[in-house]
Design an enzyme around this catalytic site. Sequence first.
Site, PDB file in Angstrom:
ATOM      1  N   ASP A  13       0.839  -1.197   0.000  1.00  0.00           N
ATOM      2  CA  ASP A  13       0.000   0.000   0.000  1.00  0.00           C
ATOM      3  C   ASP A  13       0.873   1.246   0.000  1.00  0.00           C
ATOM      4  O   ASP A  13       2.010   1.243   0.479  1.00  0.00           O
ATOM      5  CB  ASP A  13      -0.961   0.002   1.191  1.00  0.00           C
ATOM      6  CG  ASP A  13      -0.256  -0.039   2.535  1.00  0.00           C
ATOM      7  OD1 ASP A  13       0.759  -0.747   2.658  1.00  0.00           O
ATOM      8  OD2 ASP A  13      -0.733   0.633   3.481  1.00  0.00           O
ATOM      9  N   GLU A  41       0.213  -0.895   5.959  1.00  0.00           N
ATOM     10  CA  GLU A  41       1.282  -0.236   6.704  1.00  0.00           C
ATOM     11  C   GLU A  41       1.077   1.271   6.740  1.00  0.00           C
ATOM     12  O   GLU A  41       1.351   1.922   7.751  1.00  0.00           O
ATOM     13  CB  GLU A  41       2.645  -0.564   6.086  1.00  0.00           C
ATOM     14  CG  GLU A  41       3.832  -0.300   7.007  1.00  0.00           C
ATOM     15  CD  GLU A  41       4.330   1.128   6.968  1.00  0.00           C
ATOM     16  OE1 GLU A  41       5.100   1.512   7.862  1.00  0.00           O
ATOM     17  OE2 GLU A  41       3.964   1.882   6.033  1.00  0.00           O
ATOM     18  N   HIS A  89       6.613   9.992   0.432  1.00  0.00           N
ATOM     19  CA  HIS A  89       5.348  10.663   0.726  1.00  0.00           C
ATOM     20  C   HIS A  89       5.246  12.042   0.061  1.00  0.00           C
ATOM     21  O   HIS A  89       4.286  12.769   0.288  1.00  0.00           O
ATOM     22  CB  HIS A  89       5.126  10.821   2.240  1.00  0.00           C
ATOM     23  CG  HIS A  89       4.879   9.528   2.947  1.00  0.00           C
ATOM     24  ND1 HIS A  89       4.172   9.439   4.124  1.00  0.00           N
ATOM     25  CD2 HIS A  89       5.227   8.260   2.656  1.00  0.00           C
ATOM     26  CE1 HIS A  89       4.109   8.190   4.529  1.00  0.00           C
ATOM     27  NE2 HIS A  89       4.748   7.452   3.648  1.00  0.00           N
TER      28      HIS A  89
END
Length: 380
Positions: A68, A133, A348
């Site tokens: 994920d 996660e 991210h």
Amino acid sequence: MSATLDLAIDLISRPSITPLDEGCQQLLADRLAPLGFVAEYLRFGDVNNIWLRRGTTSPVFCFAGHTDVVPSGPLDAWDSPPFQPEIRDGMLYGRGAADMKGSIAAFTIACENFVRENPEHQGSIAFLITSDEEGPSINGTVKVVEVLEQRNEKIDWCLVGEPSSTCCVGDVVKNGRRGSLNGVLTVIGQQGHVAYPHLADNPIHRAAPALAELVSIEWDKGNEFFPPTSFQISNIKGGTGANNVIPGTLHVEFNFRFSTQQTERGLREQVEAIFNRHGLKYELKWTLSGNPFLTTRGELIDASVAAIQAVSGQTTELSTAGGTSDGRFIAPTGAQVMELGPVNKTIHKINECVAIVDLDALTVIYQKILEHLLVKNVPG
């Protein structure tokens, strides 16, 4: 293209925003099945997990990771679509390139190469892969570990592919992580008019001295392996939106990142003692994300340091800094746990990317770690 790059592109092209997997785990199972890996699919709630294992004997070396990814953010901010991988100037761009589909691709190709060269290796090789996660982490690795523990199936060495590196691959590996304890505080007062404070009870004023005391405390000095425990207020909210109303409640969210100098219970007791001493009327909800863990020098770290040195000539720093990882669920079983992955500079972020040469270097490093641990008479 290298086999690792080709597989990384395939994985990144699947928009597996947490808790979705979008067929990534099945892809791995299909690739590894011809090598003798047996797949066990473990779904909890809306989360897909897979346990892949080759061999039935100990010791067990496990690659752990997640398929994920976090949401992409504004699509128009990306130079290329986040789920249409693109190569530019030696970098592979796409959501999950560094965190952590690149590592998963390197795991897989390293295993393929290793097994072809060492079909009769010692022990077992396993993959523990989740799609939970980046989310709440309640139906992922922690649940798979519970299943393994119930049948006494033990992991001896676990390499988590989180992006641990700072400037170049292998310059930093994580041999532990701090604990993470969250608190949600509601301070209860009495709403009223700001012109008549004697008829109200301002929860902001009540809480301010206690919060200031918490912020000023030196919880510990850390130790040889961990930095000092950190207390941070992450959110604070009070008021009705009108500047002439004393609010009736104040909501505060805070977090401890704590070393092995502290315990969850000890931190909770200290905080509650401060609130009680300040006479607060309050409600407090605690959530433990994970306790600190540490893997000291041993077979796994020594094999990893040697592999990094052999491939890149890099001197490796052991670190416990940064956030949490799923290693926190595996370490309590007695496994040696370490994190080794690509450079974390873009994780991210918009335009997340990984260097293609780093993917190939990681593949070789992972293979050499397997050789050090699962093949007899390997030099070094």
